[in-house]
Scaffold this active site. Sequence first.
Site, short mmCIF file in Angstrom:
data_model
loop_
_atom_site.label_atom_id
_atom_site.label_comp_id
_atom_site.label_asym_id
_atom_site.label_seq_id
_atom_site.Cartn_x
_atom_site.Cartn_y
_atom_site.Cartn_z
CG HIS A 264 3.42 13.13 1.86
ND1 HIS A 264 3.42 11.96 2.58
CD2 HIS A 264 2.12 13.48 1.71
CE1 HIS A 264 2.17 11.61 2.84
NE2 HIS A 264 1.36 12.53 2.33
CG ASP A 315 -0.91 10.17 5.17
OD1 ASP A 315 -2.07 10.61 5.17
OD2 ASP A 315 -0.19 10.20 4.15
#
Length: 437
Positions: A264, A315
């Site tokens: 991220h 993810d």
Amino acid sequence: MNRYWAEHALLNGAAAQGVLIEVDDGRITAVTPGASDRDAVRLPGLTLPGLANAHSHAFHRALRGRTHDGSGTFWTWRDRMYALADRLDPDSYYALARATYAEMALAGVTCVGEFHYLHHSPTGSPYPLPNAMGSALIQAAAAAGIRITLLDACYLTSSVDGKPLAGPQRRFGDGNASRWTARAATIEPAPHAKIGAAIHSVRAVPADQLATVADWAAERGAPLHFHLSEQRGENDACLEFYGRTPTEVLADAGALGPASTAVHATHLTDLDRTELGDTETAVCLCPTTERDLADGIGPARALADAGSPLCLGSDSHAVIDLFEEARTVELDERLRTERRGHFDAAELLRAASSAGHKALGWDDAGVIAPGARADLVTVRLDSVRTAGVEAGPAVVFSAGAADVSHVVVDGRVIVRDGVHRSIDVAAELARSIGALW
Ligand SMILES: [Zn+2]
């Protein structure tokens, strides 16, 4: 020895025509553009190197279509994710992961980085085989025909200030980092599976435990991944408790470096970016999840300019489509800056292939070149989405997972004409997910 003849193939970031790719024992032995070979397996369309999905939580696939229309924040979404986590056991997780990894194979993913923290039984006590859940994931990848790096995550606390794990989180924890290393050291690798380390986040691993995990990975030359600054709330809590940003806390523990990947890296200070770039820490962006969870837009171009190689992950599997992840990196930058042209198409495809493989410890994959692992992903150029487009890297802006027709992993054909060779993927997804709700 197998021979493939690609109508077009991506070599060094540019498309070549009529490319003969020779494969022996899972490796590419020769690549010859401008060739003809009537006996070779024909690959019509554009053949790319294998794609790497560098950040996965396989069980989140069971949340698709069940949480994505919700309101609230990352934190309210997390409560629903935990309720699902509570229901899985090694058998049901194997079935779900096998179907999820097969969906990835259909999308051209030849290697997955599984960020794994569902270690123990729901009460927190270990299974009779302490790595039963991790082993289920490794076996699931084998059944789906793809490689895996099991990034076994250390997860000790529920907050930056060290609150103990409670409720559904209890099964994530090993107590302390040395007990985590003792368990992680007993996970068996396999020809298709490498073992890496993960620090769940600075929320979940206290500063005085971080170096134990980082050192364990460094001693083995294993990749080390960690969630980093996905949410402003994490940064605020970390600054309040340590007086340091999450990046600074990880840097102090020796967790940054070329074998490390920050996942991220959405909300960073300028100094954080410099620190990540100077240490050549990779950054795994997960744009379709970040937008689903209203995380924000990470500073992709600035990170790459600072020196961090970029890779990509699906993810939470709101979408499993590395083309969508890749183009979104550029498109999000356009939205933020009101200007186009931050990443070129070849750069986006590198993030989806060679950079992702490297972040997962497979340095010999993600390119079509002699000596590399024989991973080939062929994209149709005659679908309604791709008809009329030029055969070249810019296909990343028009193609999707549904356009992948042929997938070879380590020299073995896993997907042919858009169909997985051993798994009825939709049926297995429906069955394994249906059993959980
Ligand atoms: Zn994640």
